[in-house]
Structure formats: C-alpha cells, structure tokens
Scaffold this active site. Structure first.
Site, short mmCIF file in Angstrom:
data_model
loop_
_atom_site.label_atom_id
_atom_site.label_comp_id
_atom_site.label_asym_id
_atom_site.label_seq_id
_atom_site.Cartn_x
_atom_site.Cartn_y
_atom_site.Cartn_z
N CYS A 1 76.62 -17.79 -0.25
CA CYS A 1 76.19 -18.68 -1.34
C CYS A 1 75.87 -17.86 -2.63
CB CYS A 1 74.97 -19.58 -0.99
SG CYS A 1 74.18 -20.31 -2.42
N CYS B 1 78.38 -20.29 -4.18
CA CYS B 1 77.83 -21.12 -5.10
C CYS B 1 77.24 -20.54 -6.38
CB CYS B 1 76.39 -21.85 -4.55
SG CYS B 1 76.49 -21.95 -2.69
N LYS C 1 80.27 -18.43 -8.37
CA LYS C 1 81.12 -19.54 -8.89
C LYS C 1 80.68 -20.44 -10.11
CE LYS C 1 80.44 -23.35 -7.08
NZ LYS C 1 80.54 -24.06 -6.00
N TYR D 1 87.59 -28.24 -2.32
CA TYR D 1 86.82 -28.19 -3.50
C TYR D 1 86.74 -26.90 -4.22
CZ TYR D 1 82.72 -25.77 -1.04
OH TYR D 1 82.03 -25.02 -0.44
N GLU E 1 87.63 -26.02 -8.21
CA GLU E 1 86.52 -25.26 -8.91
C GLU E 1 87.25 -24.15 -9.54
OE1 GLU E 1 82.41 -26.65 -6.43
OE2 GLU E 1 83.32 -24.86 -5.98
N HIS F 1 68.59 -44.73 -22.12
CA HIS F 1 69.53 -45.14 -23.07
C HIS F 1 69.60 -44.02 -24.21
CE1 HIS F 1 72.62 -47.56 -24.99
NE2 HIS F 1 71.83 -47.55 -26.11
N GLU G 1 72.91 -44.43 -16.92
CA GLU G 1 72.02 -45.61 -16.74
C GLU G 1 73.22 -46.75 -16.34
OE1 GLU G 1 71.40 -47.38 -20.98
OE2 GLU G 1 72.82 -46.02 -21.89
C1 LIG Z 1 83.78 -19.96 -3.27
C2 LIG Z 1 82.54 -21.03 -2.64
C3 LIG Z 1 81.78 -21.93 -3.15
C4 LIG Z 1 80.93 -22.35 -2.60
N1 LIG Z 1 79.96 -23.47 -3.49
C5 LIG Z 1 78.90 -23.96 -2.81
C6 LIG Z 1 78.30 -25.06 -3.37
O1 LIG Z 1 78.62 -24.95 -4.79
N2 LIG Z 1 77.36 -25.55 -2.83
C7 LIG Z 1 77.07 -25.40 -1.53
O2 LIG Z 1 76.28 -25.98 -1.00
N3 LIG Z 1 77.85 -24.52 -0.81
C8 LIG Z 1 78.80 -23.87 -1.41
N4 LIG Z 1 79.48 -23.01 -0.57
C9 LIG Z 1 79.27 -22.95 0.94
C10 LIG Z 1 78.04 -22.02 0.97
O3 LIG Z 1 78.18 -20.75 0.33
C11 LIG Z 1 77.94 -22.00 2.61
O4 LIG Z 1 77.74 -23.25 3.15
C12 LIG Z 1 76.55 -21.07 2.77
O5 LIG Z 1 76.80 -19.84 2.34
C13 LIG Z 1 76.44 -20.87 4.55
O6 LIG Z 1 75.45 -20.27 4.73
P1 LIG Z 1 75.26 -19.44 6.04
O7 LIG Z 1 73.87 -18.86 6.39
O8 LIG Z 1 75.80 -20.40 7.15
O9 LIG Z 1 76.30 -18.20 6.07
P2 LIG Z 1 76.58 -17.25 4.79
O10 LIG Z 1 75.67 -17.54 3.62
O11 LIG Z 1 78.00 -16.88 4.82
O12 LIG Z 1 75.77 -15.90 5.39
C14 LIG Z 1 76.35 -15.18 6.59
C15 LIG Z 1 75.97 -13.85 6.49
O13 LIG Z 1 76.35 -13.14 7.59
C16 LIG Z 1 76.74 -11.70 7.40
N5 LIG Z 1 77.18 -11.53 8.86
C17 LIG Z 1 78.35 -11.75 9.35
N6 LIG Z 1 78.69 -11.19 10.31
C18 LIG Z 1 77.55 -10.36 10.49
C19 LIG Z 1 77.35 -9.44 11.74
N7 LIG Z 1 78.18 -9.10 12.61
N8 LIG Z 1 76.39 -8.63 11.29
C20 LIG Z 1 75.49 -8.62 10.25
N9 LIG Z 1 75.61 -9.64 9.39
C21 LIG Z 1 76.87 -10.38 9.43
C22 LIG Z 1 77.46 -11.99 6.27
O14 LIG Z 1 77.72 -10.77 5.80
C23 LIG Z 1 76.63 -12.79 5.60
O15 LIG Z 1 75.83 -12.41 4.61
C24 LIG Z 1 80.53 -22.32 -1.41
C25 LIG Z 1 81.32 -21.29 -0.50
C26 LIG Z 1 82.31 -20.61 -1.08
C27 LIG Z 1 83.20 -19.74 -0.39
#
Ligand SMILES: Cc1cc2nc3c(=O)[nH]c(=O)nc-3n(C[C@H](O)[C@H](O)[C@H](O)COP(=O)(O)OP(=O)(O)OC[C@H]3O[C@@H](n4cnc5c(N)ncnc54)[C@H](O)[C@@H]3O)c2cc1C
Length: 656
Positions: A123, A128, A131, A258, A262, A517, A522
């Site tokens: 994110c 998010c 982007k 999406y 975007e 308004h 609205e």
């Molecule tokens: C282009 C794009 C736009 C998006 N826009 C939106 C939006 O506008 N609104 C919205 O709500 N959501 C959006 N999302 C989705 C949102 O980013 C994800 O739903 C959210 O980040 C999920 O969080 P998470 O904690 O599951 O995983 P992540 O945020 O992906 O975090 C996982 C973390 O784990 C780490 N990791 C992975 N494997 C290992 C390992 N073995 N050891 C240590 N660390 C590890 C990764 O490096 C990462 O930092 C978007 C996604 C993308 C790709």
C-alpha cells in the site's frame, strides 16, 4: 530481545515444547458456533467458498491470552511482513494487549522481489499511496482543459516533468517508511530486517537466525503475476510502472481490473497514448454492470482506446526498441511500454508453509477460518496473502481482529459487510454494498434509483463529463443495500455514504436527509422515483428473469433501430432479447416518468453513438413504434404480446 540460535537444535526443542503445549490446551469456545451471515459475500466470492470459513469455532489457548508469561518463547507474536496487516496486528498486540511482538520485513525497494520489500508494504510503497500521488499529478491536464471554460488562457501548453514527479514521490515514500519504522518502535515492536521463513509451528528463521514465538502471523501480501507467454520479459508490472525513469509515449495496458484502469488514467492524464486490452467485453468484472459501461465510456471520451475480448499471445521487440503486442485478434505495434495488470498472487513461495502443514488453495493463498487462523493452530494469516478482500482497510481490520482475538481475549471476526471501495480511475468510482446484479440475486425484489447527469462544472467547461449515481434498495425492507457512483469525488462521497449503508439505513432515511447544494452528492438524497423496480415474480409478458439493462445493450439496440429501423431476433444475442423484454416490462409496470428515465438513460449512455441515439430518443414515439414492431418478432406468448402492445401504446399516448 530476540535470541539467535542455530537452526537444528532450536527446531527439535521447539517441537517438544509444542506437543507439550498442545496437550495442556483446554479448548475454550469463544464466539459460539454461529458464523456471520456475510451480506456482502457476493462481492468477495472467494470468501464464500473458503474451505475453512465454516470450520472450527475458535478455541483460544488455556492461558488468558496469547501471551507467553513464562517466557518459553522469544516472543508472544512473530509477524512475517510489515505491510498494512502485519504492522496493524503487531502494533495492536503490543500496545493494546501487552504482547511481546517482533516483525520481520525485507529491505526497502520500490520494486518488490523475492528479497526486497520494505516497511509499509504494498500500500505504502507500490500501491495505494504512490498510485494516488500519480493520479493527483495526472489529473491536472483535464483540469487545465476545464479551466478554459472558466476564462483561463495559457500562453503555452503547461509542460509536465515526469522525473520530478517520480523523484518527489520517492522522497515521500522514504518519509513514510521512516514513519512506519518509528510507529513500530514506539509501539515496542522489534523490527528484524530480512526474509522470514517458517521452520516449525513456533519458529521463524530470518536469513538464518531463528526466533521462537507462541503465535506466528503471516502477513506477506502478494505480488503481480503475469502469464508465461513469449516476450513477457519486455513487459512491466505495476511496481515498475510506478517508478519508470521516463514517461511512456505509447503504452499498452493488459487487464481490465481496477489497477489497469487506474494506470490507464494516470498515463492518459500525462498525455501518453493509452491502449487497454481486456479479455472480456467489459472492464471491472464483479462491479455493477451499469458502472462498468459508464466508466469505459467516460474513459474512452478522454482518449483511451479499449480493445475488448483480446487475450495477449506474445510481445515482440523491434530493432528500434518499440514493442508490439499480439493478441488473439490483432497485433498492434509502436508501444514504448507494455504493462500487464493481470492479477496478483499471494507471496507464499519459499515461506516453508508446505513443510509445516499450512494449507493453501490452488492459487497459493493461505486458507484461514473466520478468525484468520490457518490449518496450524499457532499460525495465523491476514491480508492479501489470504486473498479474501484485497484492500488495505480490510488487511487492517483483519490484523486488528486477529490481535483482539489472540491477545485481547475477545474472539473477533472481521466484518466484511458493506466494505466500501474505490477505483481511482479518471473519473473515479466509489461503491459500497451490493451491485444491482448481486442485490437481485440476494433479495429478488429490488428498487433501483439512478441519476446520470452533466455536473455543474461541465456546463461551463464544455467537456463531455457526466456523473452516474445509483442507489439499490431492497424492496421488502426498504434498506439501501448498494450505492455506486462514478464521477468526480466519488470515493470521498461514498466513504460518507458507507456509514449509512453499514448502519442499515433505509431509502426513507436518505430521503429525509437534506442535501448540500449545489453538489453532485445531493443527488443521493433527492432521487424520488425508482428508475426500475425489479421483482422476483415476472409477469406473463416477460418470461425471462429480469436483468438490468446495461448501457452497452441499450445503445446497441438504439443504434440498430436507427440504422435498420427494425429489430430482428437474429440481429441480437440472446442477452439482448432479455434486455428488450425488460424494457417492455419497464414500460408495462413502471410509472410514466420511468419510461422517460429509460429514454433519458439511453440518450445519456449512448454517447459513443450519441448522434444516432439522440435522433432516436428525440423521436421516442418512433423508437417505441419500432421496438413495438420488433416485438412481433420475439418469441413471446401471443396474448402477452398483445397486452404489451396495448399498454405500450397507452404509455406513449401519455407522453404525446
Ligand atoms: C497498484 C496497487 C494499487 C492499490 N491500490 C489500493 C487502493 O487504492 N486502496 C486499497 O485499499 N488497496 C489498494 N491496493 C491493495 C493494497 O495495497 C493491499 O491490499 C494491501 O497492501 C495488503 O496488505 P498486506 O498487509 O496484506 O500486504 P502487503 O502490504 O503487501 O505487505 C506484505 C509485506 O510482506 C513483506 N514480505 C513478503 N514476504 C516476506 C518474507 N518472506 N519475509 C519478510 N517480509 C516479507 C513484503 O515485502 C511486504 O512489505 C493496491 C495494490 C496495488 C498493487
């Protein structure tokens, strides 16, 4: 502090400890056996089919909470992945419930890999936030255009500097990484840098050092996935697209979700030539049908070219460095960039999950129960890696619910009802609750209120911008079960409306609310007459199940009418026949205004064929006559057809 031990000895001792702990565990039933009825499950189909969803009710360990008071583990909680879900869960576990928590995360990079990531996760670093910053940056070109209508003139066209935007964006990301690190630090969560791998149900190894924990939380998110086709090495994904050294001159974006839309908006706004290739005939599968048509049309009007029903076959690079994309239908060349936004896959490779017995589905997503517990009792998973509803606020909710369940002693399920979401396309979309199609499926009898209008701003700007707003109401309870908007500020507006939908407010509550308004918003409190009332029991006249009339179908009918002046069954796909029948149904059963609404809808939605539509709609009598004539070609029952004709005639007389 975490202890670093050598792997083999730690493993064996932990296994002994583990079996001891399990034998002492007294199952404590929390939350009862009734599982949430997830009204909005239809919006997240995977949730409904999660094999573990209805598995065992949660049983907390015999101890008061998930803390290990005797210090037999290094930590009470070890989280792998410091993205949205992991940070939220660890922070809450530590600050709210006093758990000793550690989290591991890979080193920072703007483009993720097997060894690189960064605190903040997708994110903050690749989703998010970056982007949205690029969306902001790209929106100005439209605003410059609008400004002419408000008296602005420019000596020269404003220029955009891609590298300064990307540079400033990256500075901001670094700042956010710093903030996230201090949030963890201030919350007493130990941050360990490196790649985490599960060794056994209570042990994680981070780049060779092992740490034991009473509970392990997997929050590793997902990464872009691409098909393995020839030339795929020339393709960029969304991570790379957010950090390109130069702006694409001409870009092909493959995907209709999406993220694809975007990015199409971003590059179009920054004056790249943008082509979007989608496998289906419409963008945004799973969204409200009317919204799907509307957004494609609005984006087309802003200059984006959509290539529908096209699957990518190969990408080739010519000697001048330009790329060609070959699909099942055509080959288009001259692209400086080809981007694939063809989905994301959970980051579950090389995590040790198979070895430790954590179940995954066929896409590699971790299967969890309603409390985010995996098939191994001490291992939990939240966020995108579980592929439930892949949104940041959902990952936060799941992380918070997990912490409360395991460390707060209060069994808490994430609540997926009425999760609002947005698409930051241009124009953007906001939605909460059910689409019209889902509402019909779930409730049968549904009233649909729509507004499709030219916003005040467009009157002076002269641009063809329109706004679509839609309320979906359950006819038996009068509750508003879905709200959709496509137009300026839709995500901001829908966030407020989401409170009303979540609270289960009725159409009367909306009607009793005073508008602000003049705003577009609205409209949501001034939609007095239903555009259509869909009823479970269809009449003789309409043998098929009512389906929403999609804008594309309306315009295809209207175009055919204006061209051929006759609608014949063989001219249309069977879907279209359903639509024609439904239009007749609308005429038969709705108030006269609704017929006008239907005509206005056709006029508004048909902008791709606007002139033809206008001709037909301006002579709606002619249109109806032709439609009427065409009915004789449809396979409806004789009597029903006769009645349809009579009522249709009367309706038309009302308007003449
Ligand atoms: C282009 C794009 C736009 C998006 N826009 C939106 C939006 O506008 N609104 C919205 O709500 N959501 C959006 N999302 C989705 C949102 O980013 C994800 O739903 C959210 O980040 C999920 O969080 P998470 O904690 O599951 O995983 P992540 O945020 O992906 O975090 C996982 C973390 O784990 C780490 N990791 C992975 N494997 C290992 C390992 N073995 N050891 C240590 N660390 C590890 C990764 O490096 C990462 O930092 C978007 C996604 C993308 C790709």
């Amino acid at each position: 502090m975490a202890t670093a031990a050598t792997l083999p000895s730690s493993c064996s001792s932990t296994f002994q400890t583990l079996s001891h702990t399990f034998s002492l565990r007294l199952p404590l039933r929390l939350g009862g056996s009734s599982f949430h009825h997830l009204t909005s499950l239809a919006a997240f189909p995977r949730l409904a089919h999660s094999p573990l969803l209805a598995r065992h009710p949660i049983s907390a360990s015999a101890e008061r909470n998930g803390s290990s008071s005797d210090g037999e583990y290094d930590y009470d909680l070890f989280t792998i992945g410091a993205g949205s879900g992991g940070v939220r869960a660890s922070r809450f576990a530590s600050t709210l419930y006093g758990a000793r928590a550690a989290i591991c995360e890979m080193p920072f990079a703007t483009v993720a890999s097997d060894d690189l990531g960064g605190v903040g996760g997708t994110c903050v670093l690749r989703g998010c936030v970056p982007k949205k910053l690029l969306v902001y940056g790209s929106k100005y070109s439209h605003e410059f255009k609008e400004s002419h209508g408000f008296g602005w003139t420019y000596e020269a066209d404003p220029k955009h500097d891609w590298s300064s935007l990307i540079g400033d964006k990256n500075t901001e990301l670094q700042r956010l990484v710093g903030i996230y690190k201090s949030i963890l630090n201030n919350s007493g969560v130990t941050l360990i840098e490196g790649h985490g791998k599960i060794v056994d149900p209570h042990t994680v190894s981070v780049d060779g050092k092992v740490y034991t924990a009473k509970n392990i939380l997997i929050a590793v998110g997902g990464r872009p996935s691409m098909p393995n086709i020839p030339g795929i090495e020339h393709v960029i994904d969304s991570d790379v697209a957010l950090d390109l050294p130069s702006k694409p001159e001409k870009i092909a974006i493959v995907g209709g979700g999406y993220i694809a839309l975007e990015f199409a908006g971003i590059f179009n706004g920054l004056k790249s030539e943008v082509h979007v290739f989608i496998r289906q005939n419409k963008v945004l599968r799973g969204f409200d049908e009317e919204v799907r048509d509307f957004i494609a049309e609005q984006m087309s009007l802003r200059g984006i070219t959509f290539h529908t029903e096209q699957s990518p076959q190969a990408i080739s690079k010519s000697s001048d460095g330009l790329l060609s994309l070959q699909t099942n239908k055509e080959t288009i060349g001259g692209f400086t960039h080809v981007m694939f936004a063809t989905g994301r896959r959970p980051n579950t490779k090389n995590l040790g999950l198979d070895e430790v017995g954590v179940r995954m589905d066929k896409h590699g997503a971790i299967v969890v129960d309603e409390y985010s517990r995996t098939s191994v009792d001490s291992i939990w998973a939240v966020g995108d890696v579980t592929d439930r509803a892949n949104l940041t606020p959902v990952a936060l909710m799941e992380g918070g619910a997990f912490a409360k369940t395991v460390f707060g002693g209060e069994s808490t399920k994430p609540d997926y009802r009425a999760v609002p979401s947005a698409v930051f396309s241009q124009p953007p979309i906001g939605q909460v609750g059910l689409s019209e199609e889902q509402a019909i499926e779930e409730y049968g009898d549904v009233d649909v209120y729509t507004a499709n209008f030219r916003p005040l701003r467009a009157t002076l700007s002269g641009l063809p911008d329109r706004v679509l707003m839609k309320l979906i109401v359950c006819a038996s309870t009068n509750k508003v079960v879905g709200v959709h908007m496509c137009g300026e500020d839709a995500p901001e507006i829908i966030q407020g409306i989401a409170i009303a939908v979540k609270a289960g407010l009725t159409k009367q509550d909306f009607d009793a609310t005073i508008g602000i308004h003049p705003t577009s918003a609205e409209e949501f409190v001034t939609m007095r007459n239903a555009t259509r009332k869909v009823r479970r029991s269809t009449t003789d006249e309409v043998e098929s199940k009512d389906m929403p009339v999609s804008t594309a179908q309306y315009s295809s009918i209207v175009v055919a009418l204006s061209e051929g002046n006759t609608l014949r069954e063989q001219h249309f796909c069977s879907d279209c026949l359903v639509e024609i029948r439904q239009l007749v149904n609308l005429l038969l059963h709705s108030q006269p205004e609704n017929f006008m609404n239907a005509v206005i809808r056709m006029k508004n939605y048909g902008s791709l064929h606007y002139k033809k539509v206008a001709i037909v709609c301006d002579k709606y009598k002619d249109f109806a006559d032709v439609l009427f004539g065409s009915l004789s070609n449809l396979n409806t029952k004789q009597n029903a057809r006769k009645r349809s004709m009579d009522v249709l005639k009367r309706r038309l007389e009302d308007f003449s």
